[in-house]
Enzyme design. Structure first.
Site, PDB file in Angstrom:
ATOM      1  CG  ASP A   3      -1.811   0.942   1.344  1.00  0.00           C
ATOM      2  OD1 ASP A   3      -2.751   1.099   0.459  1.00  0.00           O
ATOM      3  OD2 ASP A   3      -1.860   2.000   2.184  1.00  0.00           O
TER       4      ASP A   3
ATOM      5  CD  GLU B  51      -2.021   2.348  -3.726  1.00  0.00           C
ATOM      6  OE1 GLU B  51      -3.410   2.715  -3.821  1.00  0.00           O
ATOM      7  OE2 GLU B  51      -1.715   2.608  -2.358  1.00  0.00           O
TER       8      GLU B  51
HETATM    9  C1  NOJ Z   1      -4.451   3.111  -0.638  1.00  0.00           C
HETATM   10  C2  NOJ Z   1      -5.638   2.114  -0.405  1.00  0.00           C
HETATM   11  O1  NOJ Z   1      -5.807   1.422  -1.574  1.00  0.00           O
HETATM   12  C3  NOJ Z   1      -6.520   2.719  -0.049  1.00  0.00           C
HETATM   13  O2  NOJ Z   1      -7.829   1.813   0.056  1.00  0.00           O
HETATM   14  C4  NOJ Z   1      -6.205   3.252   1.612  1.00  0.00           C
HETATM   15  O3  NOJ Z   1      -7.330   4.140   1.991  1.00  0.00           O
HETATM   16  C5  NOJ Z   1      -5.026   4.118   1.596  1.00  0.00           C
HETATM   17  N1  NOJ Z   1      -4.062   3.440   0.626  1.00  0.00           N
HETATM   18  C6  NOJ Z   1      -4.444   4.274   2.866  1.00  0.00           C
HETATM   19  O4  NOJ Z   1      -4.028   3.109   3.122  1.00  0.00           O
END
Ligand code: NOJ
Length: 540
Positions: free
Chosen positions: A199, A253
């Site tokens: 993440d 990500e």
């Molecule tokens: C990206 C995630 O995909 C999202 O759902 C989340 O709220 C944020 N990062 C914070 O962790």
């Protein structure tokens, strides 16, 4: 193919299916999706033809951000089940030859995490340095809205939270923090998972001294933070110490990425992550707010990323996920047949030179949901948006409209297994998306012309002819055309999609290429010279 030897690495040839665990399937009737439900549902993913399953977080969490606020890195949240349930899930995945990828939030923890609680209880103790503190905040804004700094009750200092105030950023400069996270990842790899989706990994390295941002708003802030000075060093460490000893995939990500930054992170000559996905489609505000969208731009994103990463590393293709309104709502056309739109969009991204990510429900053409009251919102970001809109003088109706336009709840409703729902016997935690008819797995599995059947056919192509559809060179043949998307894959592959509501005459260059090929898959009205609204043809 240009002398390139296909590298049959499984995370290139397999396609990814993303599960949102709360919403996939509820086996115990409490209204909440769970691990036992996922275990039951894995065979449906296998039948679709995906080979990797990414599950949004299942770890212990107070669930303010539905698991992206972790309070335990080695525990399953009781809401989803037990470790035994997880082991049963892994066994079933192994039986079906599906790889399981866990989603781990490593930039921040919940403030309920024992580390944060220890940091508050003893400000001079070792856990204080697990987080980032300042006496005076800088100007950074949280991604969800409002300042990125808060004070805990009774504490003197501000802690940094790039997301909700309950998600405190970890101090990655502290080697103990890194060891804790690496250890947690090894723990799950030892259990048999095949990798992680990391993440917001691009923002773990903060600039020294935490200077004010030239533009503190969320997206420019992402851009600034994604170039953190120690990011590469830590990713190299992680690769060596965590991933390399296992047969696994690390998927980053990537908010704030551009192709140059991304290419550095997935360059096999300097091993860090295996895959990373960009935010070009995520940040596209036109689509997000329901305005029409620019097809030339849409196509250029694929081209830019293919050129940017293609020559060395390997691309991934995330167009829909749990953070966005539904794919067909963002890149569709409310006046068009939603099934045609869903199939056309599928053909744009599943057959790219990249690992495609299919988000649960997109393979059924699921659209946005209906939200009529603030009490129906679950998404913490949407609730913050609502609150901030009220505080700026908007009426309740205006504030609700703003929240509904952006809420991630659209993509988080229970998965429709049958025409009646079939998610589980309890009252679901989030109201299901109204079914426009036929948008459920059972109906679509029984219909050879369904969106599901179309996705399955695309995934089958990818799996069977990897030389063309996985590794074949990519070329956009009509980059300037305002509605046709025509691209080549390798020597034979040709995909033509009409992304518009009008019938389109095909340019002669395309009709000539079509004449030399056999059509494998079509949707909508296609003739040798014309393509009807939102029609698709895949040829080789
Ligand atoms: C990206 C995630 O995909 C999202 O759902 C989340 O709220 C944020 N990062 C914070 O962790």
């Amino acid at each position: 193919m240009s002398g390139h030897e296909p590298d049959e690495t499984w995370w290139k040839t397999r396609s990814v299916y993303q599960i949102y665990p709360r919403s996939f399937r509820d086996a115990n009737g409490d209204g909440m999706g769970d691990l036992a439900g996922i275990t039951q549902g894995l065979s449906a993913i296998k039948a679709l033809g995906a080979g990797i399953v990414w599950m949004s977080p299942i770890f212990r969490s107070p669930m303010v951000d539905n698991g992206y606020d972790m309070s335990g890195y080695r525990e399953i949240d009781p809401l989803f089940g037990t470790m035994a349930d997880f082991e049963a899930l892994l066994a079933e995945a192994k039986r079906l030859d599906l790889k399981i990828v866990l989603d781990i939030a490593l930039n921040h923890t919940s403030i309920d995490h024992p580390w944060f609680q220890a940091a508050l209880a003893d400000p001079s103790g070792p856990y204080r340095d697990y987080y980032i503190w300042r006496d005076e905040p800088n100007n950074w804004q949280s991604i969800f809205g409002g300042p990125a700094w808060s004070k805990a009750d009774g504490d003197d200092a501000f802690y940094l939270h790039l997301f909700d105030k309950t998600q405190a950023d970890l101090n990655w400069e502290n080697p103990e923090v890194r060891e804790e996270i690496y250890g947690a990842m090894r723990f799950w790899l030892d259990k048999g998972v095949s990798g992680f989706r990391l993440d917001v990994v691009t923002v773990i390295s903060k600039p020294p001294g935490l200077p004010d941002a030239p533009d503190p708003r969320p997206m420019p802030l992402y851009d600034m933070l994604a170039g953190g000075p120690r990011l590469h060093e830590w990713l190299r460490d992680m690769r060596r110490e965590v991933f390399d000893p296992y047969d696994c995939v690390a998927i980053g990500e990537g908010p704030g990425l551009n192709p140059e930054r991304a290419a550095a992170v997935v360059n096999p000559a300097d091993p860090m992550l295996h895959l990373i996905y960009h935010f070009d489609f995520v940040d596209h505000t036109g689509a997000r707010h329901g305005k029409d969208w620019d097809r030339v731009w849409f196509k250029s994103v694929f081209d830019r990323w293919d050129k940017g990463i293609g020559p060395n590393g390997w691309n991934s293709c995330v167009v829909g996920n749990h953070d966005l309104r539904r794919l067909i709502a963002r890149f569709g056309d409310p006046k068009a047949d939603p099934d045609l739109v869903a199939k056309a969009l599928a053909a744009t991204y599943v057959l790219q030179r990249a690992t495609p990510f299919i988000y649960q429900g997109d393979e059924l053409g699921l659209g946005d949901t209906t939200i009529t009251s603030v009490h129906e919102l679950d998404d913490v970001w949407a609730k913050t948006t609502y609150r901030l809109a009220l505080s700026k003088g908007n009426s309740e109706a205006e504030a609700l409209a703003k929240a509904v336009a952006m809420t991630r709840d659209h993509a988080r409703t229970p998965y429709p297994w049958t025409p009646e729902g079939g998610f589980g016997t309890g009252t679901p935690w989030l109201k299901p998306t109204p079914n426009r008819g036929g948008v459920d797995l059972a109906s679509q599995q029984a219909d050879e012309h369904s969106v599901w059947a179309f996705y399955r056919a695309l995934l089958e192509l990818r799996a069977k002819d990897t030389e063309t559809w996985v590794f074949g060179a990519y070329e956009d043949l009509l980059p300037e055309h305002e509605s046709l998307f025509a691209y080549r894959r390798g020597a034979y592959g040709l995909v033509c999609v009409n992304l518009g509501g009008q019938t389109c005459a095909l340019p002669e260059t395309i009709t000539a290429l079509l004449a030399e090929r056999t059509c494998i898959l079509t949707s909508g009205d296609v003739t040798p010279t014309h393509m009807g609204p939102w029609s698709t043809q895949v040829c080789a």
